[in-house]
Write an enzyme that holds these catalytic residues in place. Structure first.
Site, PDB file in Angstrom:
ATOM      1  CE1 TYR A 176      -6.480   5.238  -1.712  1.00  0.00           C
ATOM      2  CE2 TYR A 176      -4.889   3.859  -0.455  1.00  0.00           C
ATOM      3  CZ  TYR A 176      -6.209   3.990  -0.725  1.00  0.00           C
ATOM      4  OH  TYR A 176      -7.220   3.246  -0.240  1.00  0.00           O
ATOM      5  CB  SER A 231      -0.829  -0.244   1.187  1.00  0.00           C
ATOM      6  OG  SER A 231      -1.463   1.174   1.286  1.00  0.00           O
TER       7      SER A 231
HETATM    8  C1  PYR Z   1      -8.709   2.037   4.192  1.00  0.00           C
HETATM    9  O1  PYR Z   1      -8.467   2.321   5.471  1.00  0.00           O
HETATM   10  O2  PYR Z   1      -9.648   1.322   3.838  1.00  0.00           O
HETATM   11  C2  PYR Z   1      -7.571   2.501   3.341  1.00  0.00           C
HETATM   12  O3  PYR Z   1      -7.625   1.950   2.173  1.00  0.00           O
HETATM   13  C3  PYR Z   1      -6.531   3.233   3.688  1.00  0.00           C
END
Ligand code: PYR
Length: 373
Positions: free
Chosen positions: A145, A118
């Protein structure tokens, strides 16, 4: 945050089912951290339905298929997988266990599939590198992101490529935080920093609420972003968060190499159907033009089977792996993955499927009386 203590034990788990694992993890993970991982948006209708909606379809077993010792291996994006699961990206794994991303990557490498990193990881690229020693050939994906600043995006994409990431997962369903009431009630903030996106956050990530992390990220995603990513790093792009045939086709039109069907584990738009309920129509529209990845709600071998039979090539495992990490570090994750693999193997034998390809060709039947939340 020095006083945040989650799991520390490294051990194999004895698993009866993954619902028990979730309950056991509740005892280990601090309350606000557990609430962050477990909860969904709003009434949690979509969160619950992600699991119950698997009951909208029945598996039609073929019992004279002459099957013994089914083979769960498959391949995805040109890489061998020991079973059709990979890690669905989740932020800040240190919330569950001190081994954080390092332990999770190690477990998926040892299991023989793929880890997704991530952007909001709590580990730096350098910290994660040792998880790949001896596993140089194991696929890994980077969940981007995006920043509002393309300079930062370019830097992150190049770092991911240098790290050996084989694909970029563009999460398109999270331009703002879903209405996660439990996070508000618990005043949840991330207990650790986020080294990869620190460059574009209004802080290190430590002590920040998710809404502020999302606010620092790019808050509108369009087909142009797919084209942009490909122009920078020339890696396959998985478009994550697709719930309609229209978006799948639009994404493919913009160059998406994989359609990733997901509703973000029910954490974003409450009131959406269960993720599995959207899969078949998307697969029909995509017509095999690109592979399909599926997540949100997988807890049993039957669920994996149904997702593959409805059109997915591989499925993402998220929360259950994280609960395994909380309880037993990388060994706990391996226990979860082996549980799912054994469960799938049993279902394959009971349905007369020798291979993953056989599952993809298996028929499901509608169960019309279905009306579960
Ligand atoms: C969530 O907390 O769903 C993320 O993808 C950061």
């Amino acid at each position: 945050m020095a006083d945040y203590v989650a799991g520390t034990e490294v051990k194999d788990l004895k698993i009866v089912n993954l619902y028990d694992v979730e309950e056991e993890a509740r005892e280990i993970i601090p309350e606000a951290g557990y609430g962050y991982i477990r909860s969904g948006a709003g009434d949690e209708f979509t969160l619950r339905r992600n699991i119950t909606c698997f009951n909208s379809k029945g598996i039609l077993p073929r019992v004279i298929g002459d099957v013994e010792h089914p083979d769960t291996s498959t391949s995805f994006l040109g890489k061998d997988y020991s079973a059709p699961f990979f890690y669905a990206p989740i932020a800040a794994l240190g919330i569950a266990h001190e081994e954080k991303e390092i332990g999770m990557a190690k477990a998926f490498n040892e299991f023989g599939t793929a880890f997704s990193i991530s952007s909001y990881a709590g580990s730096s690229w350098d910290e994660m590198a040792p998880s790949y020693e001896g596993y140089e050939d194991r696929p890994r994906y980077f969940q981007l992101y995006m920043s509002k600043n393309h300079g930062f995006n370019e830097a992150m994409l190049n770092e991911a490529k240098d790290f050996g990431c084989q694909a970029i997962i563009l999460t398109a369903d999270s331009t703002v935080e879903g209405n996660r009431e439990l996070n508000k009630r618990n005043h949840f903030t991330y207990p650790f920093g986020m080294p990869i996106v620190e460059r574009y956050l209004a802080g290190s990530g430590e002590g920040m609420a998710l809404k502020d992390v999302y606010a620092s990220s790019k808050q509108k995603i369009s087909p142009k972003d797919i084209e942009y990513i490909k122009s920078i790093c020339d890696l396959p792009v998985m478009l994550k968060g697709v719930q309609t045939p229209e978006d799948a086709l639009k994404g493919i039109g913009a160059g998406a190499d994989v359609i990733y069907v997901s509703n973000h584990g029910g954490r974003q738009l409450d009131g959406a159907p269960g993720s599995f309920e959207t899969l078949e129509a998307i697969a029909e529209a995509v017509q095999g033009e690109v592979p399909i990845v599926f997540d949100s709600g997988i807890r049993r071998g039957e669920h994996v089977f149904k997702a593959l039979a409805a059109g997915a090539d591989v499925v993402g495992i998220g929360r259950p792996a994280l609960y395994g990490l909380a309880l037993g570090g990388h060994k706990g994750v391996l226990s979860v993955l082996n549980y799912l693999k054994d469960d799938l193997t049993r279902i394959m034998q009971l349905t007369g499927c020798q291979t993953i390809e056989d599952i993809k060709n298996a028929r499901l039947t509608d169960l019309p009386a279905y009306n579960e939340a």
